[in-house]
Scaffold this motif. Structure first.
Motif: not given
Length: 198
Positions: A175, A178-182, A184-185
């Motif tokens: 978390s 920032g792996r999952d957020n990036r 998804r971006e």
């Protein structure tokens, strides 16, 4: 008698270990190997994953000494249940293939993305998958390297299945990085396609 023979044959075939089944290998470098291992353990048809090092200058690399190596994961899979092409699609959609300087908060060559092809068929499939991924992202240039697989070196035991051995630390790291957020971006609704529960 025929029933007994049929039962014996059934038992013999169901007792065949996974190692004796028809399996193939794939090797992907996608940043932190803990995360790549966690992602691909959730893909149907994947039998095992091993974190390790690949592509560097020294034999028997360690976490403290792996010059030129990337963190990577060796995947053993059942091609009757999941194709190499499906694994490639999931791989590209679980990373930021536009970033040549590493992945997410982890910077440097050792965290950059690559597909290490095991044989010519995988090499051709990986090139096609990279081209398809670039088109899916609007024709952008992708940094992911596609190369034949050299020797893969398994990482130390404490790195294997890290996400199950240290779930709180792993979740915090993933978390905070920032792996999952990036992902998804970059990929929107296609993010981590084929990977359940990431």
């Amino acid at each position: 008698m025929l029933r007994t023979l049929a039962l014996a044959l059934t038992l013999a075939f169901t007792a065949i270990p996974a190692s004796a089944q028809n399996t193939e290998r794939a090797v992907f470098a996608g940043g932190c190997f803990w995360c790549v291992e966690s992602d691909f353990d959730k893909v149907g048809g994947v039998i095992s994953t091993t974190s390790g090092y690949i592509g560097g200058q020294n034999a028997n690399p360690t976490y403290e000494n792996h010059p030129g190596h990337r963190e990577a994961v060796e995947i053993v899979y059942d091609p009757g249940r999941v194709s190499y092409e499906a694994l490639l699609s999931a791989f590209f959609r679980s990373v930021d293939p536009t970033d040549g300087g590493g992945q997410f908060c982890d910077r440097g060559h050792e965290y950059s993305t690559a597909v290490y092809a095991v044989g010519n068929a995988q090499l051709a499939a990986a090139r096609n998958a990279k081209s398809e991924a670039a088109q899916a992202l609007g024709g952008v240039q992708l940094a992911t390297e596609i190369v034949p697989a050299p020797q893969f070196w398994p990482a130390e035991e404490y790195h294997q299945d890290y996400y199950t051995k240290n779930p709180l630390r792993y979740r915090y790291y993933r978390s905070a990085c920032g792996r999952d957020n990036r992902v998804r971006e970059v990929w929107g609704s296609e993010a981590m396609a084929g990977i359940k529960g990431s």
